[in-house]
Scaffold this motif. Structure first.
Motif, PDB file in Angstrom:
ATOM      1  N   ALA A  16      49.291  52.134  -8.744  1.00 21.71           N
ATOM      2  CA  ALA A  16      50.223  52.208  -7.612  1.00 21.71           C
ATOM      3  C   ALA A  16      51.197  51.042  -7.670  1.00 21.71           C
ATOM      4  N   PHE A  17      52.469  51.292  -7.333  1.00 24.97           N
ATOM      5  CA  PHE A  17      53.423  50.188  -7.298  1.00 24.97           C
ATOM      6  C   PHE A  17      53.979  49.955  -5.903  1.00 24.97           C
ATOM      7  N   HIS A  18      53.520  50.690  -4.900  1.00 24.96           N
ATOM      8  CA  HIS A  18      53.871  50.456  -3.506  1.00 24.96           C
ATOM      9  C   HIS A  18      52.659  50.855  -2.681  1.00 24.96           C
ATOM     10  N   ALA A  19      52.217  49.972  -1.785  1.00 25.31           N
ATOM     11  CA  ALA A  19      51.054  50.270  -0.946  1.00 25.31           C
ATOM     12  C   ALA A  19      51.277  49.714   0.454  1.00 25.31           C
ATOM     13  N   VAL A  20      50.714  50.400   1.448  1.00 22.12           N
ATOM     14  CA  VAL A  20      50.780  49.985   2.843  1.00 22.12           C
ATOM     15  C   VAL A  20      49.351  49.952   3.365  1.00 22.12           C
ATOM     16  N   GLN A  21      49.003  48.911   4.095  1.00 21.06           N
ATOM     17  CA  GLN A  21      47.665  48.786   4.642  1.00 21.06           C
ATOM     18  C   GLN A  21      47.681  49.149   6.113  1.00 21.06           C
ATOM     19  N   GLY A  22      46.609  49.750   6.586  1.00 24.54           N
ATOM     20  CA  GLY A  22      46.506  50.040   8.009  1.00 24.54           C
ATOM     21  C   GLY A  22      45.163  50.638   8.362  1.00 24.54           C
ATOM     22  N   SER A  23      44.896  50.702   9.647  1.00 24.56           N
ATOM     23  CA  SER A  23      43.669  51.278  10.158  1.00 24.56           C
ATOM     24  C   SER A  23      43.860  51.497  11.653  1.00 24.56           C
ATOM     25  N   GLY A  50      44.041  51.988  23.876  1.00 22.89           N
ATOM     26  CA  GLY A  50      44.996  51.178  24.612  1.00 22.89           C
ATOM     27  C   GLY A  50      46.437  51.506  24.260  1.00 22.89           C
ATOM     28  N   GLN A  51      47.308  51.222  25.204  1.00 21.93           N
ATOM     29  CA  GLN A  51      48.748  51.422  25.001  1.00 21.93           C
ATOM     30  C   GLN A  51      49.312  50.203  24.273  1.00 21.93           C
ATOM     31  N   ASN A  52      50.024  50.447  23.174  1.00 26.06           N
ATOM     32  CA  ASN A  52      50.609  49.360  22.413  1.00 26.06           C
ATOM     33  C   ASN A  52      51.782  49.887  21.607  1.00 26.06           C
ATOM     34  N   TYR A  53      52.671  48.996  21.187  1.00 29.52           N
ATOM     35  CA  TYR A  53      53.698  49.400  20.235  1.00 29.52           C
ATOM     36  C   TYR A  53      52.990  49.697  18.921  1.00 29.52           C
ATOM     37  N   ARG A  54      53.418  50.728  18.233  1.00 28.96           N
ATOM     38  CA  ARG A  54      52.710  51.141  17.018  1.00 28.96           C
ATOM     39  C   ARG A  54      53.691  51.409  15.884  1.00 28.96           C
ATOM     40  N   VAL A  55      53.210  51.205  14.675  1.00 24.54           N
ATOM     41  CA  VAL A  55      53.877  51.682  13.467  1.00 24.54           C
ATOM     42  C   VAL A  55      52.853  52.526  12.730  1.00 24.54           C
ATOM     43  N   ALA A  56      53.327  53.433  11.921  1.00 26.38           N
ATOM     44  CA  ALA A  56      52.419  54.286  11.165  1.00 26.38           C
ATOM     45  C   ALA A  56      53.042  54.615   9.820  1.00 26.38           C
ATOM     46  N   GLY A  57      52.210  55.014   8.902  1.00 24.21           N
ATOM     47  CA  GLY A  57      52.663  55.523   7.613  1.00 24.21           C
ATOM     48  C   GLY A  57      52.079  56.904   7.444  1.00 24.21           C
ATOM     49  N   MET A  83      53.170  61.775  14.527  1.00 28.21           N
ATOM     50  CA  MET A  83      53.146  61.986  13.074  1.00 28.21           C
ATOM     51  C   MET A  83      53.051  63.479  12.731  1.00 28.21           C
ATOM     52  N   LEU A  84      52.264  64.221  13.497  1.00 31.98           N
ATOM     53  CA  LEU A  84      52.221  65.680  13.297  1.00 31.98           C
ATOM     54  C   LEU A  84      53.593  66.289  13.543  1.00 31.98           C
ATOM     55  N   GLY A  85      54.280  65.819  14.585  1.00 31.66           N
ATOM     56  CA  GLY A  85      55.610  66.313  14.911  1.00 31.66           C
ATOM     57  C   GLY A  85      56.626  66.057  13.805  1.00 31.66           C
ATOM     58  N   LEU A  86      56.404  64.989  13.035  1.00 33.97           N
ATOM     59  CA  LEU A  86      57.274  64.695  11.897  1.00 33.97           C
ATOM     60  C   LEU A  86      56.909  65.534  10.671  1.00 33.97           C
ATOM     61  N   GLY A  87      55.814  66.278  10.777  1.00 34.18           N
ATOM     62  CA  GLY A  87      55.383  67.120   9.659  1.00 34.18           C
ATOM     63  C   GLY A  87      54.355  66.485   8.757  1.00 34.18           C
ATOM     64  N   CYS A  88      53.814  65.332   9.162  1.00 30.21           N
ATOM     65  CA  CYS A  88      52.834  64.645   8.322  1.00 30.21           C
ATOM     66  C   CYS A  88      51.491  65.371   8.349  1.00 30.21           C
ATOM     67  N   THR A  89      50.849  65.403   7.210  1.00 29.20           N
ATOM     68  CA  THR A  89      49.504  65.965   7.119  1.00 29.20           C
ATOM     69  C   THR A  89      48.454  64.859   7.022  1.00 29.20           C
ATOM     70  N   ASN A  90      48.867  63.684   6.544  1.00 28.40           N
ATOM     71  CA  ASN A  90      47.988  62.528   6.429  1.00 28.40           C
ATOM     72  C   ASN A  90      48.739  61.307   6.932  1.00 28.40           C
ATOM     73  N   ALA A  91      48.058  60.452   7.712  1.00 28.28           N
ATOM     74  CA  ALA A  91      48.731  59.286   8.277  1.00 28.28           C
ATOM     75  C   ALA A  91      47.733  58.197   8.640  1.00 28.28           C
ATOM     76  N   ILE A  92      48.235  56.952   8.614  1.00 24.60           N
ATOM     77  CA  ILE A  92      47.448  55.800   9.050  1.00 24.60           C
ATOM     78  C   ILE A  92      48.253  55.011  10.066  1.00 24.60           C
ATOM     79  N   ASN A  93      47.534  54.310  10.945  1.00 22.69           N
ATOM     80  CA  ASN A  93      48.168  53.348  11.834  1.00 22.69           C
ATOM     81  C   ASN A  93      48.564  52.160  10.977  1.00 22.69           C
ATOM     82  N   GLY A  94      49.741  51.627  11.203  1.00 21.44           N
ATOM     83  CA  GLY A  94      50.208  50.485  10.424  1.00 21.44           C
ATOM     84  C   GLY A  94      49.795  49.164  11.026  1.00 21.44           C
TER      85      GLY A  94
END
Length: 112
Positions: A16-23, A50-57, A83-94
């Motif tokens: 891999a030459f690009h990776a994003v970490q999250g959980s 909890g309610q929080n600002y979020r990023v996702a991949g 993420m489902l609304g964007l058409g994603c089938t797989n996603a992680i919290n950033g």
């Protein structure tokens, strides 16, 4: 991202030459996976409910990558719906989404 241009939500392969970490992982094969991932990662209820600002991949079935940031505070289930609304089938919290200035949304290579 792998050398062939494909994106995956998984442990990063050696080539891999690009990776994003999250959980936690919030989508798996087009279905909510948050509760299973929260149990695996031993996260507190306040973290994902909890309610929080979020990023996702997320990755769509045809290989497009989305990395949105919310403008409002949301819980993890709402983030999964986005993420489902964007058409994603797989996603992680950033990571690093505590304030809305930490990241910007990238759409078709343009920062917004």
């Amino acid at each position: 991202m792998l050398p062939d241009g494909s994106w995956h939500i998984c442990k990063a392969p050696a080539n891999a030459f690009h990776a994003v970490q999250g959980s936690p992982r919030i989508l798996k094969d087009g279905k909510s996976f948050t509760s299973e991932s929260v149990k695996r990662d031993q996260l507190s209820d306040s973290f994902w409910k909890g309610q929080n600002y979020r990023v996702a991949g997320g990755v769509t079935a045809d290989g497009r990558l989305y990395q949105p940031r919310t403008l409002d505070k949301v819980d993890m289930d709402t983030l999964g719906g986005i993420m489902l609304g964007l058409g994603c089938t797989n996603a992680i919290n950033g990571e690093e989404a505590a304030a809305p200035t930490h990241s910007r949304m990238i759409t078709d290579g343009v920062a917004k």
